[in-house]
Motif scaffolding. Structure first.
Motif, PDB file in Angstrom:
ATOM      1  N   UNK B  25      61.003  65.828  15.991  1.00 51.74           N
ATOM      2  CA  UNK B  25      60.254  66.946  16.581  1.00 51.74           C
ATOM      3  C   UNK B  25      60.862  67.349  17.920  1.00 51.74           C
ATOM      4  N   UNK B  26      61.211  66.353  18.748  1.00 51.55           N
ATOM      5  CA  UNK B  26      61.778  66.644  20.066  1.00 51.55           C
ATOM      6  C   UNK B  26      63.091  67.390  19.925  1.00 51.55           C
ATOM      7  N   UNK B  27      63.911  66.981  18.957  1.00 53.97           N
ATOM      8  CA  UNK B  27      65.191  67.634  18.742  1.00 53.97           C
ATOM      9  C   UNK B  27      64.990  69.099  18.381  1.00 53.97           C
ATOM     10  N   UNK B  28      64.109  69.322  17.417  1.00 56.21           N
ATOM     11  CA  UNK B  28      63.882  70.701  16.952  1.00 56.21           C
ATOM     12  C   UNK B  28      63.321  71.559  18.082  1.00 56.21           C
ATOM     13  N   UNK B  29      62.331  71.006  18.809  1.00 62.79           N
ATOM     14  CA  UNK B  29      61.711  71.775  19.896  1.00 62.79           C
ATOM     15  C   UNK B  29      62.724  72.094  20.985  1.00 62.79           C
ATOM     16  N   UNK B  30      63.558  71.105  21.338  1.00 68.25           N
ATOM     17  CA  UNK B  30      64.535  71.347  22.401  1.00 68.25           C
ATOM     18  C   UNK B  30      65.505  72.437  21.998  1.00 68.25           C
ATOM     19  N   UNK B  31      66.018  72.332  20.753  1.00 68.48           N
ATOM     20  CA  UNK B  31      66.939  73.366  20.293  1.00 68.48           C
ATOM     21  C   UNK B  31      66.270  74.737  20.314  1.00 68.48           C
ATOM     22  N   UNK B  32      65.029  74.772  19.862  1.00 68.61           N
ATOM     23  CA  UNK B  32      64.314  76.037  19.829  1.00 68.61           C
ATOM     24  C   UNK B  32      64.146  76.640  21.201  1.00 68.61           C
ATOM     25  N   UNK B  33      63.691  75.810  22.155  1.00 70.27           N
ATOM     26  CA  UNK B  33      63.485  76.322  23.509  1.00 70.27           C
ATOM     27  C   UNK B  33      64.808  76.781  24.107  1.00 70.27           C
ATOM     28  N   UNK B  34      65.877  76.001  23.885  1.00 68.25           N
ATOM     29  CA  UNK B  34      67.178  76.375  24.443  1.00 68.25           C
ATOM     30  C   UNK B  34      67.643  77.699  23.851  1.00 68.25           C
ATOM     31  N   UNK B  35      67.481  77.854  22.527  1.00 68.39           N
ATOM     32  CA  UNK B  35      67.917  79.105  21.893  1.00 68.39           C
ATOM     33  C   UNK B  35      67.115  80.284  22.421  1.00 68.39           C
ATOM     34  N   UNK B  36      65.798  80.091  22.536  1.00 68.05           N
ATOM     35  CA  UNK B  36      64.947  81.160  23.043  1.00 68.05           C
ATOM     36  C   UNK B  36      65.366  81.570  24.444  1.00 68.05           C
ATOM     37  N   UNK B  37      65.624  80.557  25.289  1.00 67.01           N
ATOM     38  CA  UNK B  37      66.025  80.862  26.655  1.00 67.01           C
ATOM     39  C   UNK B  37      67.341  81.614  26.664  1.00 67.01           C
ATOM     40  N   UNK B  38      68.319  81.132  25.864  1.00 73.58           N
ATOM     41  CA  UNK B  38      69.644  81.765  25.868  1.00 73.58           C
ATOM     42  C   UNK B  38      69.530  83.232  25.518  1.00 73.58           C
TER      43      UNK B  38
END
Lengths: 169, 75
Positions: B25-38
């Motif tokens: 879950x942490x992996x998916x959430x981190x990737x998601x937040x990073x992509x959204x920010x980018x």
């Protein structure tokens, strides 16, 4: 006569010794609070002491029966043995409660009371705001910021339409 | 006690299973937040700056400011 005299002396010694031992017992005996206590805790599943300290006669009989084969115990007896050893089961000790409603309600009440205090302070304690808060002053200030083109890329001046002289829609 | 026999619960590997699930879950959430920010913040800002400076005329900007009367050194 002499024998009884000797016996009474010995008897006295024995009595006084036993009295000393008894007195010593109550001085040396550990207080309840210094012994391990029973707790119902998720992170301490097997406490050092059982829940029930003083067993009734039937409970003592049950403990004797426990020393034999356990397949001879009935379901109720097994539950009784469990309840002797433990106060609440894990399901019981972990049960939820409605305490959060009291906590949230109390917090909101006191926040509201604080708001009343602040309203009173604004009216009776604080002095006037500085003139830089007046509507006309703020309007002149904003106009000057737009003339200076403050933050023209993503900030204030980027929201102003310089051709039509109004805020962008 | 209930008359039917309950299935035996998981006795081992509880922490390992919890860690594995939380890692995923942490992996998916981190990737998601990073992509959204980018995309929504970083790229948008870079585009805003590029668009602003593409046809930026600094002298025209200066003249507008001067006419508005904000400078002390030049009127």
């Amino acid at each position: 006569m002499l024998a009884t005299r000797v016996f009474s002396l010995v008897g006295k010694r024995a009595i006084s010794t036993s009295v000393c031992v008894r007195a010593h017992e109550s001085v040396v005996k550990s207080e309840d609070f210094s012994l391990s206590a029973y707790v119902d805790r998720r992170d301490h599943p097997l406490p050092e002491v059982a829940h029930v300290k003083h067993l009734s006669a039937s409970q003592k009989a049950l403990k004797e029966k426990e020393k034999a084969s356990w397949s001879s115990l009935s379901m109720d007896e097994k539950v009784e043995l469990y309840r002797i050893k433990f106060k609440e089961s894990f399901a019981e000790m972990n049960r939820g409660s409605n305490e959060w409603k009291t906590v949230v309600g109390g917090a909101m009440f006191f926040i509201g009371f604080t708001a009343l205090i602040i309203m009173w302070q604004k009216r009776h304690v604080y002095g006037p705001l500085p003139q830089s808060f007046d509507k006309e002053w703020v309007a002149k200030q904003t106009k000057r910021m737009l003339d200076m083109k403050v933050n023209p890329i993503q900030g204030l001046a980027s929201k102003w339409d310089y051709e039509k002289n109004e805020w962008k829609k | 006690m209930a008359p039917e026999v309950l299935p035996k619960p998981r006795m081992r590997g509880l922490l390992a299973r919890r860690l594995r699930n939380h890692m995923a879950v942490a992996f998916v959430l981190s990737l998601g937040v990073a992509a959204l920010y980018k995309f929504r913040v970083a790229d948008r800002r870079k585009k805003a700056y590029a668009d602003f400076y593409r046809n930026y005329d600094v002298m025209k900007d200066f003249e507008e400011m001067r006419k508005a009367g904000i400078f002390q050194s030049v009127k």
